[in-house]
Write a protein that holds these residues in place. Structure first.
Motif, short mmCIF file in Angstrom:
data_model
loop_
_atom_site.label_atom_id
_atom_site.label_comp_id
_atom_site.label_asym_id
_atom_site.label_seq_id
_atom_site.Cartn_x
_atom_site.Cartn_y
_atom_site.Cartn_z
N SER A 171 -4.93 9.65 1.92
CA SER A 171 -5.25 8.77 0.80
C SER A 171 -4.38 7.53 0.94
CB SER A 171 -4.97 9.45 -0.54
OG SER A 171 -5.93 10.46 -0.78
N VAL B 126 -3.59 3.85 -1.13
CA VAL B 126 -3.83 3.03 -2.32
C VAL B 126 -3.22 1.65 -2.10
CG1 VAL B 126 -3.47 2.78 -4.81
CG2 VAL B 126 -3.76 5.05 -3.82
N THR B 127 -4.05 0.62 -2.18
CA THR B 127 -3.55 -0.74 -2.14
C THR B 127 -3.14 -1.09 -3.56
OG1 THR B 127 -5.10 -1.24 -0.40
CG2 THR B 127 -4.15 -3.13 -1.53
N GLU B 128 -1.87 -1.32 -3.76
CA GLU B 128 -1.42 -1.56 -5.13
C GLU B 128 -1.54 -3.03 -5.53
OE1 GLU B 128 0.68 2.03 -6.84
OE2 GLU B 128 2.23 0.92 -5.77
N HIS C 265 -8.86 1.28 -1.96
CA HIS C 265 -8.24 2.61 -1.86
C HIS C 265 -9.18 3.57 -1.17
CE1 HIS C 265 -10.85 2.75 -5.30
NE2 HIS C 265 -10.08 1.89 -5.93
N THR D 109 0.85 -1.20 0.00
CA THR D 109 0.00 0.00 0.00
C THR D 109 0.89 1.24 0.00
OG1 THR D 109 -0.05 0.04 2.40
CG2 THR D 109 -1.95 -0.96 1.33
#
Ligand code: APR
Length: 397
Positions: free
Chosen positions: A277, A279-281, A296, A181
């Motif tokens: 913010s 973001v789970t990649e 996300h 993330t």
């Protein structure tokens, strides 16, 4: 139970996905931890982008919002008593639709269930197994009042759609060595308020003030959302009603309009949000695919969260449909790769806008960052490409 796609979470992401699968003849079961009443009354976001409204219309999911939604085509920035009105609708040829998230959720539930869909409310998912095997198994607990003790149920499925929000269980089922993330914490809080009072204008207001940002977002004719920048460590008790209304009046004041534009009303919700913010990649792992807040979270600036959740589900549904109809799993296997650029574009817009409405002092020089945002505001109110680009991104063309 046995189904093709097990959908965890009955928020906008889970419900849109379930409806699209149902329309395509793919079986699915939705598992939701809360009661139907709870999810249908939980007030959250409320701004729908143009392209999301078009998508909902194309699929016949927009009856309620077409009847009761309100179109917005201008927004207003305020700085030191001056009003800067941005006619983004005129510039982009499109509009936002304001329709509270709980109404979107309620409409989607009604449609899905009328068409014979199954949603197991009060069924929190507690464990997911077999994500790398032939069949995945979702374990949930039935908390129905009719069944006196919490019974465990299992749903066997080909795939699991993790649409269970940021605090859900599906993301946590990805082993940590496969999981990555990326996070930004801005060190800013927003006191988020919902009040029983009509908004002072029909458009959204973003007020830039030396005491911090203040925002006003109409929700329904009787209910308005307000935001006040504060410390992320503030507690609700730091913000008694008197302080709230006096800060709103001060930060949103307009030259020559006196102080009484903000009429106090009953505050029905008050909580402190941290601007961040995440973001789970890794949006997929084996048979699991994450969509919406499960993958996300984005700051509320620019009102993109619900829109991004629905857009994920639109893509994911298409990938499932291609897999089941044509036996082609390419789109599914590229889900993360295809969605992440869009997620990051949206995060970038929200980050840009956050820096416009807050004096984000990263260089240690507040004056410099303040002057920068003033310059941005001036350009935004021009007619050039800068304003055009804002209009298109903001309205979600
Ligand atoms: N089992 C079953 N359901 C669960 C579980 C669980 N273990 N954990 C969470 N859920 C449910 C929640 O109760 C909620 O109803 O998953 C649902 C997730 O819905 P949302 O949080 O609304 O997430 P999403 O559909 O991705 O929509 C994102 O919500 O937070 C706002 O601003 C955000 O507008 C954005 C939107």
């Amino acid at each position: 139970f046995r189904t093709q796609v097990g959908v965890v979470g009955a928020g906008p992401a889970g419900l849109v996905l379930a409806l699209l699968l149902q329309q395509a003849g793919i079986s699915c079961i939705v598992l939701e931890r809360h009661t139907r009443e709870y999810v249908e009354t939980r007030a959250r976001a409320g701004f729908l982008e143009h392209r999301i409204v078009e998508f909902l219309r194309r699929n016949g999911f927009a009856k309620g919002l077409d009847l009761h939604g309100v179109q917005h085509t201008t927004c207003e920035f305020r700085l030191e008593g001056r009003q800067y009105i941005v006619p983004y609708g005129e510039m982009s040829g499109c509009a936002h639709t304001v329709y509270p998230q709980q109404f979107v959720v309620s409409d989607l539930i009604e449609l899905f269930m009328t068409r014979g869909g199954t949603i197991l409310f009060s069924h929190p998912v507690v464990k997911i197994e077999g994500l790398k095997d032939d069949k995945a198994v979702i374990h949930c607990q039935s908390q129905s009042l009719l069944e006196h003790s919490a019974a465990e149920k299992q749903v066997e499925c080909d795939f699991v759609a993790g649409c269970d929000g940021f605090h859900g269980i599906t993301r946590a089922s990805i082993p940590s060595d496969h999981f990555s993330t990326v996070t930004r914490q801005y060190g800013i809080g927003w006191l988020a308020l919902l009040a029983e009072v009509p908004a002072s204008t029909e458009r959204v207001i973003y007020a830039l003030h030396e005491s911090g940002f203040a925002g006003q977002m109409p929700r329904t004719p009787q209910v308005t959302r307000y935001y006040l920048e504060c410390s992320p460590l503030d507690k609700q008790s730091d913000w008694p009603e008197e302080r709230i209304w006096s800060e709103l009046r001060k930060r949103m004041a307009v030259d020559g309009q006196g102080d009484d534009e903000q009429i106090p009303g009953k505050i029905i919700e008050r909580r402190v949000l941290e601007m961040r913010s995440v973001v789970t990649e890794t949006m997929q792992y084996g048979k699991l695919f994450l969509a919406g807040d499960a993958a996300h979270i984005i700051t509320p600036v620019g009102a993109k969260g619900m829109n991004l959740a629905i857009a994920d589900s639109e893509f994911l549904a298409e990938a499932f449909i291609t897999y089941y109809r044509e036996g082609d799993g390419t789109q599914l296997s590229k889900y993360t790769e295809m969605r992440l650029p869009h997620v990051w574009q949206t995060i970038e817009f929200s980050d840009w806008m956050l820096r416009l409405i807050h004096n984000l002092d990263e260089s240690g020089n507040r004056t410099f960052s303040d002057r920068l945002r003033r310059a941005r505001l001036e350009r935004l109110c021009g007619q050039g490409d800068y304003a055009q680009s804002f209009a298109v991104n903001y309205v979600g063309k």
